[in-house]
Design a protein around this motif. Structure first.
Motif, short mmCIF file in Angstrom:
data_model
loop_
_atom_site.label_atom_id
_atom_site.label_comp_id
_atom_site.label_asym_id
_atom_site.label_seq_id
_atom_site.Cartn_x
_atom_site.Cartn_y
_atom_site.Cartn_z
N LYS A 47 0.77 49.62 18.67
CA LYS A 47 1.40 50.31 17.55
C LYS A 47 1.10 51.80 17.67
N LEU A 48 2.16 52.61 17.70
CA LEU A 48 2.01 54.05 17.89
C LEU A 48 1.91 54.75 16.53
N LEU A 49 0.83 55.50 16.36
CA LEU A 49 0.61 56.24 15.12
C LEU A 49 0.67 57.74 15.44
N ILE A 50 1.67 58.42 14.89
CA ILE A 50 1.86 59.84 15.17
C ILE A 50 0.90 60.65 14.31
N GLN A 51 0.05 61.44 14.96
CA GLN A 51 -0.95 62.23 14.25
C GLN A 51 -0.39 63.62 13.91
N ILE A 52 -0.50 63.99 12.65
CA ILE A 52 -0.08 65.31 12.19
C ILE A 52 -1.29 66.22 12.21
N PRO A 53 -1.22 67.35 12.89
CA PRO A 53 -2.38 68.26 12.92
C PRO A 53 -2.79 68.69 11.52
N ALA A 54 -4.07 68.58 11.21
CA ALA A 54 -4.55 69.01 9.90
C ALA A 54 -4.65 70.52 9.82
N LYS A 55 -4.81 71.18 10.98
CA LYS A 55 -4.92 72.63 11.01
C LYS A 55 -4.31 73.15 12.30
N LEU A 56 -3.43 74.14 12.20
CA LEU A 56 -2.76 74.71 13.36
C LEU A 56 -3.36 76.06 13.72
N SER A 57 -3.35 76.35 15.02
CA SER A 57 -3.72 77.69 15.46
C SER A 57 -2.59 78.65 15.09
N LYS A 58 -2.86 79.94 15.21
CA LYS A 58 -1.84 80.93 14.87
C LYS A 58 -0.61 80.74 15.75
N ARG A 59 -0.86 80.51 17.07
CA ARG A 59 0.26 80.32 18.00
C ARG A 59 0.99 79.01 17.72
N GLY A 60 0.22 77.97 17.40
CA GLY A 60 0.85 76.69 17.09
C GLY A 60 1.73 76.78 15.86
N LYS A 61 1.27 77.54 14.86
CA LYS A 61 2.07 77.70 13.64
C LYS A 61 3.37 78.45 13.94
N GLU A 62 3.27 79.47 14.80
CA GLU A 62 4.47 80.22 15.18
C GLU A 62 5.48 79.32 15.87
N LEU A 63 4.99 78.45 16.77
CA LEU A 63 5.89 77.55 17.50
C LEU A 63 6.54 76.53 16.57
N MET A 64 5.77 76.03 15.60
CA MET A 64 6.32 75.07 14.65
C MET A 64 7.38 75.72 13.77
N GLU A 65 7.13 76.98 13.38
CA GLU A 65 8.14 77.70 12.58
C GLU A 65 9.39 77.97 13.39
N GLU A 66 9.19 78.26 14.68
CA GLU A 66 10.34 78.47 15.56
C GLU A 66 11.14 77.17 15.70
N LEU A 67 10.44 76.05 15.84
CA LEU A 67 11.12 74.75 15.92
C LEU A 67 11.92 74.47 14.65
N ALA A 68 11.34 74.80 13.51
CA ALA A 68 12.04 74.57 12.24
C ALA A 68 13.31 75.40 12.16
#
Length: 373
Positions: A332-353
């Motif tokens: 069973k695959l459980l997708i983990q949501i990051p509890a805290k993003l780095s500054k670069r990770g947050k930028e990439l997620m905003e870009e994806l959005a």
């Protein structure tokens, strides 16, 4: 033929009282007693069936085990099939045993000791409970157990008599194992107090066993647990129970198995299940991940792109072995949501959005479309 539910055998509901159980058994015992139905095999089987049901349901501990686990909870607890050592009649009919003599033409030898019936009885079965690991239950193992049992006394060879001395007929009951006296219109029979119902008396008891014919002995044996055994099941070891009276053969040893839960795996029939975490990017893009099996082997598992949370991946022939083949392993695959993003990770997620767009007004999903894994 499959066993019938004990309550069904006695015609009772689960909330039946002890008096109800006793009355129901008494009625069936009178109806199907073998001496009242000579040569009737069906009546004899119904009599045995009713006696076994009463033996379990009249005992609070056995009844509780049966109510909770069914036949698996009381396997090995019921008496031998000839019921020669079962005291249900004495329990049920007490001082009215004389009535049976009237109905059935004299007491039945089925309920006397081995000496008066002329047959050698096997000894009682024994029960031993063990706990094994989840992995041992799946793949099988060997377990050394140590327990005590009654073995035939080597000095007297099970006779209970010293130096080859014989036995003499009990003078109190004349060998019948019962004493009688009149009570009103009835002839009342009870167990002979002098010989304990055996019908004979040992003149010179064996000093080693005190006249019992058996001695307690502690022993170690290896028990083979087959692969795929389930929690609550039993393994029967023939002739490893208590020795029978008068040098009779030993009963069997029933080893009941309790399986400890596993930290990561669980089981359904022959299939194994485990849960594995993956990241958002692995779920979206797909990935090859390494999964450790119950055998501590590492296998490569391909996660398809766009997999949804809670989905199951099937790995064939990695489950529980049985009869030359094996069940499957479900991951069973459980997708983990990051509890805290780095500054670069947050930028990439905003870009994806921004690229993919966000649904600011989501509509409910029909229940029929939701995966219920």
């Amino acid at each position: 033929m499959a066993k019938r539910d004990y309550y069904e055998v006695l015609g009772l509901q689960k909330n039946a009282s002890k008096d109800d159980i006793k009355k129901a058994y008494r009625k069936l015992a009178i109806q199907y007693h073998p001496d009242k139905n000579p040569g009737n095999k069906e009546a004899e089987e119904k009599f045995k069936e009713a006696t076994e049901a009463y033996e379990i349901l009249s005992d609070d501990q056995k009844k509780a085990a049966y109510d909770q686990f069914g036949f698996a909870g009381v396997e090995g607890m019921a008496g031998s099939q000839d019921f020669s050592s079962f005291h249900g009649f004495e329990d049920i009919f007490g001082d009215f045993s004389g009535i049976f003599d009237t109905f059935f033409g004299g007491g039945s030898s089925r309920f006397r000791g081995s000496s008066s019936s002329g047959r050698v009885k096997p000894g009682p079965n024994l029960r031993y409970d063990i706990e094994i690991t989840f992995k041992e239950a799946v793949f099988g193992t060997k377990v050394e157990i140590q327990y005590s049992r009654n073995e035939t006394c080597e000095t007297c060879k099970g006779t209970g008599a010293a130096n080859g001395a014989g036995k003499k007929v009990c003078p109190t009951c004349a060998g019948s194992g019962q004493v009688r006296h009149s009570q009103g219109f009835f002839s009342v029979a009870s167990t002979c107090p002098a010989c304990g119902g055996e019908g004979y008396i040992i003149e010179q008891p064996c000093k080693e066993c005190g006249g019992s014919g058996t001695r307690k002995k502690r022993q170690k044996i290896m028990v083979t647990i087959p692969a795929g055994v389930e929690n609550g099941k039993r393994v029967v070891i023939p002739r490893q129970g208590d020795a029978g009276p008068g040098g009779g053969p030993p009963g069997d040893l029933y080893v009941f198995i309790r399986v400890k839960p596993h930290e990561y795996f669980e089981r359904q029939d022959l299939d194994l299940y485990c849960a594995v975490p993956i990241s958002i990017t692995q779920a979206a893009l797909g990935a090859d991940i390494q999964v450790t099996t119950l055998e501590n082997r590492t296998i490569k598992v391909k996660v398809p792109a766009g997999i949804q949370n809670g989905k199951l991946l099937r790995i064939r022939e990695e489950g529980v072995p049985s009869g030359g083949h094996r069940g499957n392993l479900y991951i069973k695959l459980l997708i983990q949501i990051p509890a805290k993003l780095s500054k670069r990770g947050k930028e990439l997620m905003e870009e994806l959005a921004r690229v993919e767009g966000e649904n600011d007004a989501p509509k409910p999903i029909p229940l029929a479309e939701i995966t219920r894994d």
